[in-house]
Design an enzyme around this catalytic site. Structure first.
Site, PDB file in Angstrom:
ATOM      1  N   THR A 141      19.997  32.546   2.429  1.00  0.00           N
ATOM      2  CA  THR A 141      19.083  31.636   1.723  1.00  0.00           C
ATOM      3  C   THR A 141      18.993  32.137   0.285  1.00  0.00           C
ATOM      4  O   THR A 141      19.264  33.303   0.034  1.00  0.00           O
ATOM      5  CB  THR A 141      17.667  31.683   2.334  1.00  0.00           C
ATOM      6  OG1 THR A 141      17.219  33.043   2.271  1.00  0.00           O
ATOM      7  CG2 THR A 141      17.630  31.224   3.783  1.00  0.00           C
ATOM      8  N   THR A 142      18.645  31.430  -0.703  1.00  0.00           N
ATOM      9  CA  THR A 142      18.235  30.050  -0.870  1.00  0.00           C
ATOM     10  C   THR A 142      19.179  29.428  -1.899  1.00  0.00           C
ATOM     11  O   THR A 142      19.624  30.125  -2.819  1.00  0.00           O
ATOM     12  CB  THR A 142      16.769  30.013  -1.379  1.00  0.00           C
ATOM     13  OG1 THR A 142      15.925  30.618  -0.411  1.00  0.00           O
ATOM     14  CG2 THR A 142      16.305  28.609  -1.696  1.00  0.00           C
TER      15      THR A 142
END
Length: 274
Positions: free
Chosen positions: A52-53
């Site tokens: 992520t992100t």
């Protein structure tokens, strides 16, 4: 009648899809062919590094995608150096969120898929064709996604026919959605998206777009433990790509260092003044 080539008779004409070729002759090599033993989705996902992100936004003349460098495994940091944004071909990039190992394998297959199509057809695949092909790959991973090993990419590129940057999001079933202005995926996406809503505006130039992306990741890292912000101590910066009429280009680390340093200085000054 012209005699048929024996190889052609056995294998048929080469398909423009490399994935279809593997599925026909070596299905065991496809990432989606992996099978797991009995395990709960929670335990399976916790045992695999998660990426992520990712944030993406359009700007005047193109599109930008950026990703932080942290991967987590449960409550631990599995890596501070992982790359989550990659060039798919000369005019598109793809970012990954979800199970890191499967996602990287999917991206490698996607890169080969586009190169194979170009060689077989003699022309690059259209941007819509690329985004649809990636959707099919995500859909093929659904059995693993249901076991907790989901892969959710974000795809962006420059449409050479329409002369503009475009971006696409996906769900685990392979649903494809064109996004406008900006988008984010991953555990920190809700915080990054809030920052993008405030910072993005029509007509951003490239330098401004880079600054917006870095600040959105900074805000995501501030509230999401799975997202790593710019690290001035370790000299770690997000991976940022821009795609425009000249093609895909990675923003050099020295430029990201300056952008991150200015952001931290500005936030520090605002905190002192407050």
């Amino acid at each position: 009648m012209t005699p048929q080539d024996p190889a052609s008779a056995v294998h048929g004409a080469a398909p423009p899809s490399f994935s279809d070729h593997l599925a026909r002759h070596h299905p065991e090599l496809l990432p989606s062919s992996r099978r797991l033993g009995p395990a709960s989705a929670a335990s399976t996902s916790a045992a695999a590094p998660q990426a992520t992100t990712i944030v993406a936004l359009t700007y005047a003349g193109g599109v930008l995608m950026a990703g932080d460098r942290r991967a987590t495994m449960g409550n631990m940091i599995a890596s501070r150096h992982i790359k989550k944004v990659f060039p798919a071909d000369n005019y598109s990039v793809v970012g990954i969120a979800g199970t890191a190992g499967l996602a990287i394998d999917m991206i490698r297959l996607f890169q080969v898929e586009l190169e194979h199509y170009d060689k077989i057809e003699g022309t690059p695949m259209s941007l819509d064709g690329k985004s649809n092909r990636l959707a099919a790959m995500v859909r093929s991973n659904l059995p693993l996604a249901l076991q907790g090993l989901a892969v959710v990419p974000l795809f962006a590129g420059y449409d050479t026919e329409r002369h503009l940057g475009r971006l696409f999001s996906y769900d685990v079933t392979g649903g494809r959605y064109e996004e406008y202005e900006h988008h984010s995926v991953g555990s920190g996406s809700v915080f990054a998206r809030g920052a993008l809503k405030k910072l993005w505006k029509p007509g951003l130039d490239e330098e401004q777009a880079v600054a917006v992306a870095v600040e959105a990741l900074y805000d995501a890292a501030d509230d999401d433990s799975a997202t790593g912000g710019p690290d001035l101590v370790r000299q770690l910066w997000p991976v940022v790509y821009v795609v425009n009429s000249a093609g895909a280009r990675e923003i050099p680390e020295r430029e990201l260092h300056i952008t991150a340093q200015e952001l931290v200085s500005r936030r520090s000054a605002a905190g002192l003044e407050g």
